[in-house]
Design an enzyme around this catalytic site. Structure first.
Site, short mmCIF file in Angstrom:
data_model
loop_
_atom_site.label_atom_id
_atom_site.label_comp_id
_atom_site.label_asym_id
_atom_site.label_seq_id
_atom_site.Cartn_x
_atom_site.Cartn_y
_atom_site.Cartn_z
N ASP A 43 0.83 -1.19 0.00
CA ASP A 43 0.00 0.00 0.00
C ASP A 43 0.87 1.25 0.00
O ASP A 43 2.06 1.21 0.37
CB ASP A 43 -0.91 0.02 1.23
CG ASP A 43 -2.11 -0.91 1.08
OD1 ASP A 43 -2.33 -1.42 -0.04
OD2 ASP A 43 -2.82 -1.12 2.07
N LYS A 65 -3.82 2.74 -2.46
CA LYS A 65 -5.14 3.33 -2.62
C LYS A 65 -5.21 4.53 -1.71
O LYS A 65 -5.19 4.40 -0.49
CB LYS A 65 -6.25 2.32 -2.28
CG LYS A 65 -6.25 1.10 -3.18
CD LYS A 65 -7.40 0.18 -2.84
CE LYS A 65 -8.74 0.75 -3.23
NZ LYS A 65 -8.91 0.96 -4.67
N MET A 177 -9.24 7.52 8.39
CA MET A 177 -9.58 8.05 7.06
C MET A 177 -10.75 9.03 7.10
O MET A 177 -11.70 8.94 6.33
CB MET A 177 -9.90 6.89 6.11
CG MET A 177 -8.75 5.93 5.89
SD MET A 177 -9.17 4.48 4.89
CE MET A 177 -10.09 3.49 6.08
#
Length: 261
Positions: A43, A65, A177
């Protein structure tokens, strides 16, 4: 100390949590997997110091991502893992934090199972809980809360979080997030009954050289967001435990300065 870890067999995939960033918080199984893997599909948030532990001839593939940016589709990532395993490679899928806590590890495990690929899951130190702990914030204390909510501020398409319901739960909330949607999240939490004066602590880029800490009140977050004080990746903790740091900060040694020394 590779003898302490299972054998990394060709044609298998290991789903490994890299922890919050600091290589010292990587598990021993994770480090051994890095030393054995043929291909590492990682990642964007995996720290470069951890990637440096890979075998010198290992292939590194960035499958990062990042919210709001062009990124590799999840189906493409799982297809790649399957193809590499079928080609007989030792495949390490390396994720920040823990692969099964907002890491899409469950989706990849299902895809590998359906494809007939054997895999191993190596838990990682959760970024959410570690970001709090290293700065002296316990996720629970007997005096404040016997439960804690882990939530993501970025839901899959077609899904939404009932923030008002979380506000009414009466326990601290740890948000992953959430920077992009923080203004709407705060509005719904306050509408749900959470006091705008509720203490909040934000840890940006935990355990890295770019780490920053912001202490505030819930109602101040929209303004701070507009001023650019909140930046991804970040962990937000909302609730009584966010104020605990002030009680022990005078004697809490900084993890980064100690390592540098």
């Amino acid at each position: 100390m590779t003898h302490l870890s299972p054998s990394f067999e060709p044609g298998t995939v290991w789903l490994v949590g890299a922890g919050p960033g600091d290589p010292g918080l990587l598990t021993l199984h994770g480090a051994n997997a890095l030393a054995a893997a043929d291909v590492i599909v990682h990642d964007a948030l995996v720290d470069s110091r951890i990637l440096a532990l890979a075998r010198p001839d290992a292939v590194l593939e960035n499958a990062g991502k990042r919210g709001g940016r062009a990124s590799v589709a999840q189906t493409d990532i799982t297809d790649r893992l399957i193809a590499l395993a079928k080609a007989g490679r030792r495949v390490l899928r390396l994720k920040g934090g823990d692969p099964f806590i907002f890491g899409r590890g469950g989706e990849e495990a299902l895809a590998l199972t359906e494809a007939g690929i054997f895999f191993r899951i190596i838990p990682g130190v959760s970024s959410g809980l570690a970001s709090l702990a290293i700065h002296g914030i316990p996720a629970t204390t007997r005096d404040t809360n016997q439960a804690v909510i882990l939530a993501t501020g970025h839901c899959a398409e077609g899904h939404r979080t009932d923030w008002a319901a979380l506000a009414r739960a009466g326990v601290p909330i740890v948000l992953y997030m959430a920077v992009t949607n923080v203004v709407s999240i705060v509005a719904e939490l306050i509408e749900g009954g959470l006091d705008a004066a509720t203490p909040v602590l934000i840890v940006c880029a935990a355990t890295t050289a770019d780490e920053a800490i912001v202490e505030a009140r819930l109602g101040e977050l929209p303004r701070l967001s507009g001023e650019g004080a909140l930046r991804s990746p970040a962990i937000l903790v909302i609730g009584a435990i966010a104020a605990f740091r002030s009680q022990i900060q005078s004697h809490l040694l900084d993890l980064r300065s100690e390592v540098a020394a």
